[in-house]
Design an enzyme around this catalytic site. Structure first.
Site, PDB file in Angstrom:
ATOM      1  N   SER A 102      14.091 -39.031   7.903  1.00 48.74           N
ATOM      2  CA  SER A 102      13.028 -38.671   8.817  1.00 48.74           C
ATOM      3  C   SER A 102      12.812 -37.160   8.942  1.00 48.74           C
ATOM      4  O   SER A 102      11.817 -36.739   9.515  1.00 48.74           O
ATOM      5  CB  SER A 102      13.324 -39.246  10.205  1.00 48.74           C
ATOM      6  OG  SER A 102      14.499 -38.656  10.723  1.00 48.74           O
ATOM      7  N   SER A 124      18.881 -39.096   7.314  1.00 50.23           N
ATOM      8  CA  SER A 124      17.639 -38.333   7.526  1.00 50.23           C
ATOM      9  C   SER A 124      17.683 -36.861   7.160  1.00 50.23           C
ATOM     10  O   SER A 124      16.643 -36.218   7.115  1.00 50.23           O
ATOM     11  CB  SER A 124      17.190 -38.450   8.977  1.00 50.23           C
ATOM     12  OG  SER A 124      16.486 -39.647   9.131  1.00 50.23           O
ATOM     13  N   LYS A 127      13.370 -29.257  13.398  1.00 51.12           N
ATOM     14  CA  LYS A 127      12.811 -30.610  13.533  1.00 51.12           C
ATOM     15  C   LYS A 127      12.388 -30.820  14.977  1.00 51.12           C
ATOM     16  O   LYS A 127      13.115 -30.418  15.902  1.00 51.12           O
ATOM     17  CB  LYS A 127      13.890 -31.615  13.119  1.00 51.12           C
ATOM     18  CG  LYS A 127      13.431 -33.065  13.043  1.00 51.12           C
ATOM     19  CD  LYS A 127      14.570 -33.936  12.500  1.00 51.12           C
ATOM     20  CE  LYS A 127      14.185 -35.384  12.370  1.00 51.12           C
ATOM     21  NZ  LYS A 127      15.273 -36.207  11.789  1.00 51.12           N
TER      22      LYS A 127
HETATM   23  N1  GLN Z   1      16.063 -43.937   7.341  1.00 44.04           N
HETATM   24  C1  GLN Z   1      17.012 -44.247   8.356  1.00 44.04           C
HETATM   25  C2  GLN Z   1      16.333 -44.965   9.494  1.00 44.04           C
HETATM   26  O1  GLN Z   1      15.180 -45.164   9.400  1.00 44.04           O
HETATM   27  C3  GLN Z   1      17.706 -43.007   8.808  1.00 44.04           C
HETATM   28  C4  GLN Z   1      17.044 -42.285   9.905  1.00 44.04           C
HETATM   29  C5  GLN Z   1      17.809 -41.080  10.385  1.00 44.04           C
HETATM   30  O2  GLN Z   1      18.830 -40.694   9.819  1.00 44.04           O
HETATM   31  N2  GLN Z   1      17.352 -40.531  11.479  1.00 44.04           N
HETATM   32  O3  GLN Z   1      16.924 -45.318  10.461  1.00 44.04           O
END
Ligand code: GLN
Length: 476
Positions: free
Chosen positions: A147, A171, A72
């Site tokens: 994400s 994420s 990532k």
């Molecule tokens: N969807 C969650 C957010 O938008 C989780 C994001 C993540 O785990 N980086 O914050």
């Protein structure tokens, strides 16, 4: 392809690693419309592959020789870009390696490229990337989740054998569930965050995304451990996670938190999870209902606390030290304002504003402090539940992969899709999503296994058992 089998093939000389890497590069090229990668260095990958072939030949290869890994793009790799999916870091090159990366390279993992992601890891659909959205490889009209959408897409579409993701509120697990792969978020403190671009520092963890539970165990074994460069990494011993996969689940007590099965859960997902639970029960696990009474406050607490931390963490992008700087500025303040206004996307700005608001003097007690108190209550809920059981089973997401653009105009609906994943981060626990079925549109469904603090062995053991005993068939 999973790493375990590939390594055997390489050891038996059925193929060369260079050949294999070529196949992966080919897949990346053919699947370019999925937009899973922000950066691929084809030549470097082939040179490295040849080097690893030599090491395999002369018996000096590391534990992960043969692994084709995608990373990532919020993790630092020396002399390589780290964009974080943002314009503000578009041209930033890292002068050092993240600890997790250093450990993987030391074991001869090959990094094939950096994957697309929601900007600064803020999002649940991968539609918030400066480099454009990622498409779900199973159904291109749908989102891959976020994400770590690029990482999960890369693994699901066979563009990499495994990937690293980061998980602040789901994420790793949510996109793994949407794409039909395994995603593990370790206990907070298990893996060093050194070199991971900070979103919400008391939540963030790096974890593996793989095709099999075994591969997740092997990767975790390598990246885990205390690191003096991250004071929040835990000085606990790292077990041989791969040894925990002994197929023995007899007598295990598995809790089902009733709040995770209430209304709002898609009926096909419910059915699939119930089927999964039945398999555990038929094989000697004891299933019991437990309660996590503060679950309903999870989303609110998560979005208050993480935005507060993000507003502070992201203040370093000011146009002065590194990253994007606006041109033709009139004053220092103008430079700050314009660099940040032009460099950040809408969701990131929304979070900075939210976070600044909940920390501001008149509202700190009402929001930030309350959020912290709720965090403690949620942590206590899990502690109580774990007095009765060894691990918990829940759905990973309330729905399967949704359509592109379906939730982009409604941030609250987007936030609510994290309802089953955020509590795990609030409590700092390990959680893993693995495929457990398909809905009537043939979209993957994920089951989440939540463990006690530092008990990744338990969730890996249960996950491995399920993987081997769930006869996964698509409905079409
Ligand atoms: N969807 C969650 C957010 O938008 C989780 C994001 C993540 O785990 N980086 O914050």
């Amino acid at each position: 392809m999973n790493f375990k089998n590939v390594r055997l093939k390489l050891e038996n000389k059925e193929t060369s690693f260079e050949n294999l890497v070529k196949q992966y590069l080919d897949k990346i090229e053919k699947g370019v419309q999925l937009n899973a990668f922000i950066f691929v260095d084809k030549e470097a990958a082939l040179i490295k592959a040849a080097e690893i072939d030599k090491k395999l030949e002369n018996g000096t290869a590391g534990k992960l020789a043969g692994l084709v890994l995608a990373v990532k793009d919020n993790m630092a790799i020396k002399d390589s870009q780290v964009t974080c999916g943002s314009k503000i870091l578009e041209n930033f090159v890292s002068p050092y390696n993240a600890t997790a990366i250093e450990k993987l390279l030391a074991e001869d993992a090959l990094i094939i490229g950096k994957t697309n992601m929601d900007e600064f890891a803020m999002g649940s659909s991968n539609e918030n990337s400066y480099f454009g959205p990622v498409k779900n490889p199973v159904d291109n009209s749908r989102v891959p989740g976020g994400s770590s959408g690029g990482s999960c897409t890369a693994v699901a579409a066979e563009m990499a054998m495994a990937a690293l993701g980061s998980d602040t509120g789901g994420s790793i697990r949510q996109p793994a569930s949407f794409c039909g792969v395994v995603g593990l978020k370790p206990t907070y403190g298990r893996v060093s965050r050194y070199g991971l671009v900070a979103f919400a520092s008391s939540f963030d963890q790096i974890g593996p995304i793989t095709n099999t539970v075994y591969d997740a165990a092997i990767l975790l074994e390598v990246i885990a451990g205390h690191d003096k460069r991250d004071s929040t990494s835990a000085p606990v011993t790292v077990p041989k996670f791969s040894k925990a996969l002994d197929g023995n689940i007899k007598g295990l007590k598995i809790g089902l938190p009733k709040e995770y099965f209430s209304e709002g859960l898609d009926s096909e997902i419910r059915e699939s999870i119930e089927n999964t639970i039945k398999i555990l029960e038929e094989n000697g696990a004891e299933i019991l209902e437990v309660s996590l009474p503060n679950t309903e406050y999870g989303i609110a607490a998560y979005y208050i606390l993480t935005t507060a931390e993000a507003s502070s963490n992201l203040s370093r992008y000011d146009g002065a030290r590194y990253g994007y700087r606006a041109e033709n500025v009139e004053s220092l303040e103008d430079m700050y304002v314009r660099s940040r206004s032009e460099g950040f996307g809408n969701e990131v700005k929304r979070r900075i504003m939210l976070g600044t608001y909940v920390l501001s003097s008149g509202y700190y007690d009402a929001y930030y402090r309350k959020g912290q108190q709720v965090r403690t209550l949620i942590k206590n809920d899990f502690e109580e539940a774990f007095k009765q059981c060894d691990c918990l089973i829940t759905p990973t997401t309330p729905s399967t992969a949704f359509k592109m653009d379906e939730k982009t105009d409604d941030p609250l609906a987007m936030y609510l899709s994290d309802v089953y994943t955020v509590s795990v981060n609030l409590a700092g626990l390990p959680g893993m999503s693995l495929p457990c079925g398909f809905d009537s549109n043939n979209l993957p469904i994920g089951v989440q296994i939540i463990g006690k603090q530092f008990d990744e062995e338990m969730i890996l053991r249960v996950g491995d058992f399920l993987e081997k005993n769930l006869a996964l068939k698509t409905t079409g």
